[in-house]
Scaffold this motif. Sequence first.
Motif, short mmCIF file in Angstrom:
data_model
loop_
_atom_site.label_atom_id
_atom_site.label_comp_id
_atom_site.label_asym_id
_atom_site.label_seq_id
_atom_site.Cartn_x
_atom_site.Cartn_y
_atom_site.Cartn_z
N VAL A 1 28.26 1.88 45.02
CA VAL A 1 29.54 2.46 44.59
C VAL A 1 29.91 1.88 43.22
CG1 VAL A 1 32.02 2.57 45.08
CG2 VAL A 1 30.37 2.85 46.94
N ILE A 2 29.77 0.56 43.08
CA ILE A 2 30.14 -0.09 41.82
C ILE A 2 29.25 0.42 40.69
CG2 ILE A 2 30.23 -2.31 40.60
CD1 ILE A 2 30.89 -3.57 43.39
N SER A 3 27.97 0.56 40.99
CA SER A 3 27.03 1.06 39.97
C SER A 3 27.43 2.47 39.53
CB SER A 3 25.62 1.04 40.55
OG SER A 3 24.73 1.59 39.64
N GLU A 4 27.80 3.29 40.48
CA GLU A 4 28.25 4.66 40.16
C GLU A 4 29.47 4.62 39.24
OE1 GLU A 4 27.47 7.80 40.56
OE2 GLU A 4 29.43 8.71 40.15
N LEU A 5 30.37 3.66 39.50
CA LEU A 5 31.59 3.57 38.70
C LEU A 5 31.31 3.05 37.29
CD1 LEU A 5 34.00 2.15 41.44
CD2 LEU A 5 33.84 4.50 40.63
N GLY A 6 30.10 2.53 37.08
CA GLY A 6 29.71 2.06 35.75
C GLY A 6 29.70 3.16 34.71
N LYS A 7 29.76 4.43 35.16
CA LYS A 7 29.83 5.55 34.20
C LYS A 7 31.19 5.58 33.50
CE LYS A 7 27.08 8.69 37.10
NZ LYS A 7 27.25 9.84 38.01
N LEU A 8 32.14 4.87 34.07
CA LEU A 8 33.51 4.92 33.54
C LEU A 8 33.76 3.74 32.59
CD1 LEU A 8 35.22 5.76 36.95
CD2 LEU A 8 34.82 7.33 35.04
N PRO A 9 34.69 3.88 31.67
CA PRO A 9 34.98 2.79 30.73
C PRO A 9 35.83 1.70 31.40
CG PRO A 9 36.35 4.69 30.25
CD PRO A 9 35.48 5.09 31.38
N ILE A 10 35.17 0.68 31.92
CA ILE A 10 35.90 -0.36 32.65
C ILE A 10 36.43 -1.39 31.65
CG2 ILE A 10 35.72 -2.16 34.42
CD1 ILE A 10 33.43 -0.49 35.66
N ILE B 1 29.60 -6.79 36.81
CA ILE B 1 29.30 -7.12 35.41
C ILE B 1 28.42 -6.05 34.78
CG2 ILE B 1 28.10 -8.78 33.90
CD1 ILE B 1 29.07 -10.99 35.82
N GLU B 2 27.43 -5.58 35.55
CA GLU B 2 26.55 -4.52 35.03
C GLU B 2 27.33 -3.25 34.76
OE1 GLU B 2 22.32 -5.90 37.01
OE2 GLU B 2 23.27 -4.07 37.70
N ALA B 3 28.26 -2.94 35.70
CA ALA B 3 29.07 -1.72 35.51
C ALA B 3 29.96 -1.86 34.28
CB ALA B 3 29.91 -1.47 36.76
N GLN C 1 40.05 14.29 31.53
CA GLN C 1 38.87 14.47 30.69
C GLN C 1 39.16 14.36 29.19
OE1 GLN C 1 35.81 14.33 31.47
NE2 GLN C 1 36.01 14.41 33.68
N ASP C 2 40.32 14.84 28.76
CA ASP C 2 40.59 14.87 27.32
C ASP C 2 41.50 13.74 26.86
OD1 ASP C 2 39.06 17.16 27.06
OD2 ASP C 2 40.74 18.39 27.77
N GLN C 3 41.64 12.73 27.64
CA GLN C 3 42.55 11.64 27.26
C GLN C 3 41.78 10.34 27.07
OE1 GLN C 3 46.08 11.39 29.79
NE2 GLN C 3 45.60 13.43 30.57
N GLU C 4 42.43 9.43 26.36
CA GLU C 4 41.83 8.10 26.22
C GLU C 4 42.07 7.34 27.52
OE1 GLU C 4 42.17 3.98 23.70
OE2 GLU C 4 43.20 5.75 22.92
N VAL C 5 41.00 7.02 28.18
CA VAL C 5 41.11 6.45 29.52
C VAL C 5 40.49 5.06 29.55
CG1 VAL C 5 40.47 6.72 31.95
CG2 VAL C 5 40.96 8.73 30.57
N GLY C 6 41.15 4.16 30.22
CA GLY C 6 40.56 2.87 30.55
C GLY C 6 40.61 2.72 32.06
N VAL C 7 39.61 2.08 32.61
CA VAL C 7 39.57 1.92 34.06
C VAL C 7 39.65 0.45 34.41
CG1 VAL C 7 38.03 2.11 36.07
CG2 VAL C 7 38.29 4.04 34.52
N TYR C 8 40.53 0.14 35.34
CA TYR C 8 40.55 -1.22 35.89
C TYR C 8 39.92 -1.14 37.27
CZ TYR C 8 41.99 -5.88 37.21
OH TYR C 8 41.97 -7.20 37.60
#
Lengths: 320, 311
Positions: free
Chosen positions: B260-269, B300-302, B221-228
């Motif tokens: 599932v992909i749409s839900e993952l759109g909350k993350l910084p991909i 792409i939307e995510a 939560q407190d770190q700089e995160v990128g998601v692949y």
Amino acid sequence: MSKNFGESTTTSATFAGFPERNLEKVSQGSIVVFGAPVDSTLPRRSGCSKGPKAIRQATMNALSCYFNSPSKTVVSIDTGKTTRFRSEAVGIDLGDLADCTEVTSETLTQVQKLTAGVNNQGGLPVLLGGDGRILEGFINGLQSSLPELGLLVFSNRLDLPEANNLHSKALSTLLTSKPSSDSYPLLAIGVNGIQPHENWKEIKMIHGNIISADDIHDQGIEAASNEIQQFSLQNKQILCVVDAGVLDTGYAAGTPSLNVGGLSPLQLIDILSKTNFAEKLVGVCVSNVAPSLDARGHSQYASAEALLAILGERLFEDIS
Amino acid sequence: MSTVDLNLSMQSVPSFFGAPIGDIEDLSEKKIAVAGLFCDHFSEGEPGARYAARQLRYASLPLLANGLKISTPSNIIDVGELNVFPIEPIKTQSILEEQSYRIQQTGARLLALGGDYSLIPALVSGQLKANPDCHLKFIRISRNLDASEILDTQKNPMNRSSATRQIAEFCGGARSIAMLGVSDLSSIEEYEYLTDGFVRSAHQLSKSLTGLSEQIVDDLQDQEVGVYLSVDVDVLALPSIRSNSPYLGTGLSPEQLASVISELGKLPIIGADVTGFIPDLDLSGSAASLTVIEIIRSVIEAMSKESALCH
């Protein structure tokens, strides 16, 4: 052939990685796999001659999660159940019958002799088809020494189709044992579509039973699994037959005839997974797989998974 | 030179979703660089996924012409196929890493389409090189764990069955890995390797997606995160699509996968791929391609969403 670029899946496979051996090497209790690459004849669609090879390859693919594990063990993420593939299971692959391209009386005799030979040496014959008509030779080969055979058939029809100069034959007529009130010699599961009334009647006359595909769609797979348990209790020796034609064409189109409203692959595999008659098995026949008619490969994968489920504890061990 | 007035209807050059065709110079922040992967033969699994990118470009044309509910996303650029060396796996690995790095350096995000999973560790490695301060969380949606022990990397550098373990080593261990839609039966050694990671089966996902993204990044939560995000169409259930891994008969429906992909759109991909689709072996032809197009559209939307979670 290896492609030299890394791992290859194009090598020709034996069933479950069993060594390829000849009949002399059959030992007591071993699983003995052989193929009969006979094609179907008109009006049925051709393509079954490639069935044995496709089933072997699909079996290896279905077992890949076990073979990827150094301990040959897999875990169910949903249930936590841990299952090991018995590497020590004794099995051999005899290969395919040669010069066996169409169903003829000679072909059936070859299948009969080989089946009897495997059975006499104490092996469990597993026949990979090939057109479903080869079942006649397989049953005859077993019945020469096992007259009290119980026949468990997963098929959409109650007969074997005609082929060349061989007439169609009702399933009930394949059994030589005399019917009695306490016998339960035949259980047909997944029957679908219009069937000759005579075939239906004769199965009832020999005290057999039929669970149709509609019964399973309406009542769930328990309609079939409960009946198999009953059948298993009343028979000491069970021959299990999976005709890929039992599968719905929408899921698995690689069969010589079409079946609209048949079982889904998951229904078939669920039924087999929820029953256990591996100890009573005296033979297994998987037929009517025509891989060239199913480019997505579902027919052979479903048949391979069904075969693995039938062999059950002979191949797998619950180590949870 | 005289002009001739011809009443001709011309079809545009196929590109993903009809997106403009460009090169690395055309990329900038907020853009998504969509690239094809014409390579599927270095590892196990049936070949054929190399044709996916081409097929998906062609499948985009009728989709656009027929005015289905899809429109060209404004932020994507079709950068063509990533370069590969078809008979040199080590050079292929190196050049994929370099291309992934260079795209990421422009500020754009890479979406690789087609090919097979054995190529993805190289792309992830390039992403990490471009974002050295970022904690990379790798989310894989696939039927298989692909976390076998890494064997001889010199002899066999691109190996699908150990690709997840390779990526975990790049990202700092199994804790950085989230595996979604996994087949119920998985090799016990691979499952145990991912004990510290996040693993959910297709059956578990089909019950509820509530809080999925939060659970995946719970420890960061407190770190700089990128998601692949890596999506393999093998996660789809029978009889939707043919993919390059064995059929098991269970999985997600296309709608469930899109959710599932749409839900993952909350993350910084920061990067994504869609692999495993074999178009030419599929009987249903363009119908299957359109399904995969829909899945890619979800990706792409995510990727285009503002991240609601993490930095």
